[in-house]
Design a protein around this motif. Structure first.
Motif, short mmCIF file in Angstrom:
data_model
loop_
_atom_site.label_atom_id
_atom_site.label_comp_id
_atom_site.label_asym_id
_atom_site.label_seq_id
_atom_site.Cartn_x
_atom_site.Cartn_y
_atom_site.Cartn_z
N CYS A 163 2.48 -14.03 -55.12
CA CYS A 163 3.60 -12.73 -54.93
C CYS A 163 2.85 -12.49 -53.31
CB CYS A 163 3.80 -11.32 -55.92
SG CYS A 163 5.15 -11.95 -56.83
N VAL A 164 3.58 -12.21 -52.26
CA VAL A 164 3.13 -11.26 -51.04
C VAL A 164 3.12 -9.81 -51.06
CG1 VAL A 164 3.41 -11.31 -48.84
CG2 VAL A 164 4.56 -14.02 -49.73
N PRO A 165 1.67 -9.77 -51.16
CA PRO A 165 1.91 -7.91 -51.52
C PRO A 165 3.00 -7.50 -49.53
CG PRO A 165 -0.83 -9.31 -50.80
CD PRO A 165 0.36 -10.18 -51.17
N ARG A 166 3.32 -6.59 -49.93
CA ARG A 166 4.58 -6.02 -48.99
C ARG A 166 3.37 -5.22 -47.51
NH1 ARG A 166 7.91 -1.98 -51.96
NH2 ARG A 166 9.24 -3.80 -53.95
N TRP A 167 2.42 -5.36 -47.47
CA TRP A 167 1.50 -4.23 -46.31
C TRP A 167 1.26 -5.40 -45.94
CZ3 TRP A 167 -3.25 -6.54 -45.90
CH2 TRP A 167 -4.28 -6.94 -46.48
N LEU B 70 0.43 -18.46 -48.95
CA LEU B 70 1.55 -17.76 -48.58
C LEU B 70 0.86 -15.76 -47.61
CD1 LEU B 70 2.83 -16.43 -52.51
CD2 LEU B 70 3.41 -17.61 -50.86
N VAL B 71 -0.31 -16.24 -46.98
CA VAL B 71 -1.17 -15.31 -46.87
C VAL B 71 -0.97 -15.83 -45.09
CG1 VAL B 71 -3.48 -13.79 -46.34
CG2 VAL B 71 -2.78 -14.35 -48.57
N LEU B 72 -1.08 -16.98 -44.91
CA LEU B 72 -1.16 -17.26 -43.45
C LEU B 72 -0.46 -17.37 -42.71
CD1 LEU B 72 -3.24 -20.67 -44.08
CD2 LEU B 72 -4.00 -18.42 -43.69
N PRO B 73 0.50 -17.23 -43.05
CA PRO B 73 2.15 -16.89 -42.19
C PRO B 73 1.88 -15.61 -41.23
CG PRO B 73 2.75 -17.61 -44.10
CD PRO B 73 1.54 -17.14 -44.65
N TYR B 74 1.11 -14.61 -41.60
CA TYR B 74 0.36 -12.97 -41.07
C TYR B 74 -0.22 -12.95 -40.40
CZ TYR B 74 4.48 -12.44 -44.59
OH TYR B 74 5.60 -11.90 -45.11
#
Length: 415
Positions: free
Chosen positions: A218-222, A295-299
């Protein structure tokens, strides 16, 4: 049609196969993924049916542990060395042969179960990642097409061969089942974008788009919230921690301390075991535990990593500038290709470890990647190059065609 996928018992080897396996499943074909027990949970979470082959990995002997540690203590190798093997010295050649024999031993441990299942299930095609030699054996036993799937730039190297001849241990793997030795597949599938390939595969071959799959999560909301500062992701993959234990934290910690002093937010993508080995983190560093990298790299704006093929291609598919800090010969290959494409920088941990200016070299490299838009533009070109490759669904008809061409061994010969 029935398709049997198999790989060495390691996440970086099986994960690249998952998008193609799902494309086959979505097209209405039967799929099984055969792998060792050590990665069974990872495959179960893909939603694909799994077949276990081989038992739990045995505890490594002192000699094996020493060899594994030596993999991470090599001095830098020549650029693009898999296609420049004439530049390797005797010690490097010996290292590659020993590595090949180690991988063959792993294949031998799972070959019995894999061949037994294949004889019962009767797949039409066997797809194996480059080092999944047991898959090549199973296909040879059944007389069905074998498809080799490359997992990255470094997988162009044929570790099962010495020159153009198979290693004795590789030949024995086939002899165990009274099968002819096969060194060339019916087809090669290559997810590496053109600018990162060291050499074109032998025909027939099929290009495929690299679709990142780094596990479920899951992607953490923060992550969707930002304070306006650039965000740097630091990750160290799966293999190093399992191979080196606590010693794997060295380059990881050095990188975090160097980047934490910059005016950036730092995200650490790591397992709970890796985080425990890192100790207390600087206040500007936030951990993302057990979350797939894609899931993290887009941010994020820049990624710092260990240079593994899967990590490198995942970052490339996301269009991020990359700083690779490598300590294995295989990791130098994709990292060197990204640097040659202008989409990143490559440092070697061997040159940083005892360098008093090591922290400064790392922080300067990250600042350069953030400030110089040429790296971002090159990373976007690499991303677009990957997106232009055929999707996994385009490979399925080629696999169907291969199955139609196969000349099976009569069933009484494979029972």
């Amino acid at each position: 049609m029935r398709l049997l996928f198999t790989s060495a018992a390691a996440r970086p080897h099986v994960f690249p196969l998952i998008p193609l396996a799902w494309a086959c499943r979505a097209a209405g074909h039967e799929v099984r993924v055969c792998a060792g027990a050590s990665i069974a949970d990872d495959i179960v979470h893909t939603g694909l049916p799994i077949v276990l082959a081989g038992g739990r990995a045995a505890q490594p002997t002192a000699r094996t542990a020493q060899f594994v540690a030596s993999v991470y203590c090599q001095q830098p190798w020549p650029a693009d060395w898999p296609v420049n093997t004439h530049l390797l010295n005797d010690r490097q050649r010996e290292h590659l042969e020993r590595l090949g024999n180690t991988i063959i031993a792993g294949a031998d441990a799972m070959a019995g179960d894999l061949v037994a299942f294949a004889r019962w299930w009767r797949p039409d095609v066997v797809i194996y990642e480059t080092t999944g030699y047991a898959g090549a054996v199973a296909a040879a036993v059944l007389g069905v097409p074998a498809v080799r799937y490359r997992f990255g730039s470094s997988s162009v190297l044929r570790l099962e061969l010495r020159g153009d001849r198979p290693l004795p241990a590789y030949s024995r793997l086939f002899a165990r089942f009274a099968a002819d030795v096969v060194t060339e597949p019916a087809m090669t599938v290559d997810p590496v974008p053109p600018s990162m390939r060291l050499a074109e595969p032998a025909l027939p071959w099929h290009a495929v788009r690299y679709l990142p799959y780094n596990g479920s999560g899951c992607v953490p909301r923060w992550l969707a919230r930002s304070d306006g500062r650039p965000r740097v992701c630091v990750t160290w993959g799966h293999v190093m921690a399992s191979a080196l234990g606590g010693a794997a934290a060295g380059p990881y910690r050095q990188t975090l301390d160097a980047v934490a002093g910059l005016d950036v937010d730092v995200v650490v993508v790591a397992s709970s075991e890796q985080l425990a080995k890192l100790g207390d983190l600087p206040s500007s560093v936030r951990p993302v535990e057990a979350t797939p990298l894609n899931l993290v790299l887009p941010y994020c704006d820049v990624v710092v990593h260990q240079g593994g093929d899967g990590t490198t291609l995942t970052a490339a598919a996301g269009g991020l500038p990359q700083l690779a800090i490598t300590r294995r010969p295989e990791a130098e290959v994709p990292s060197g290709r990204v640097a040659a494409a202008g989409a990143g920088l490559h440092l070697r941990y061997q040159e940083l470890r005892h360098n008093s200016a090591g922290h400064e070299l790392i922080s300067t490299a990250v600042e350069k990647l953030l400030a110089d838009h040429a790296y971002r533009d090159a990373a976007h070109r690499l991303r677009d190059e990957i997106a232009a490759q055929p999707p996994p669904s385009a490979v399925v008809p080629a696999l169907v065609a291969l199955a139609g061409q196969d000349r099976r061994v009569p069933s009484e010969q494979v029972q």
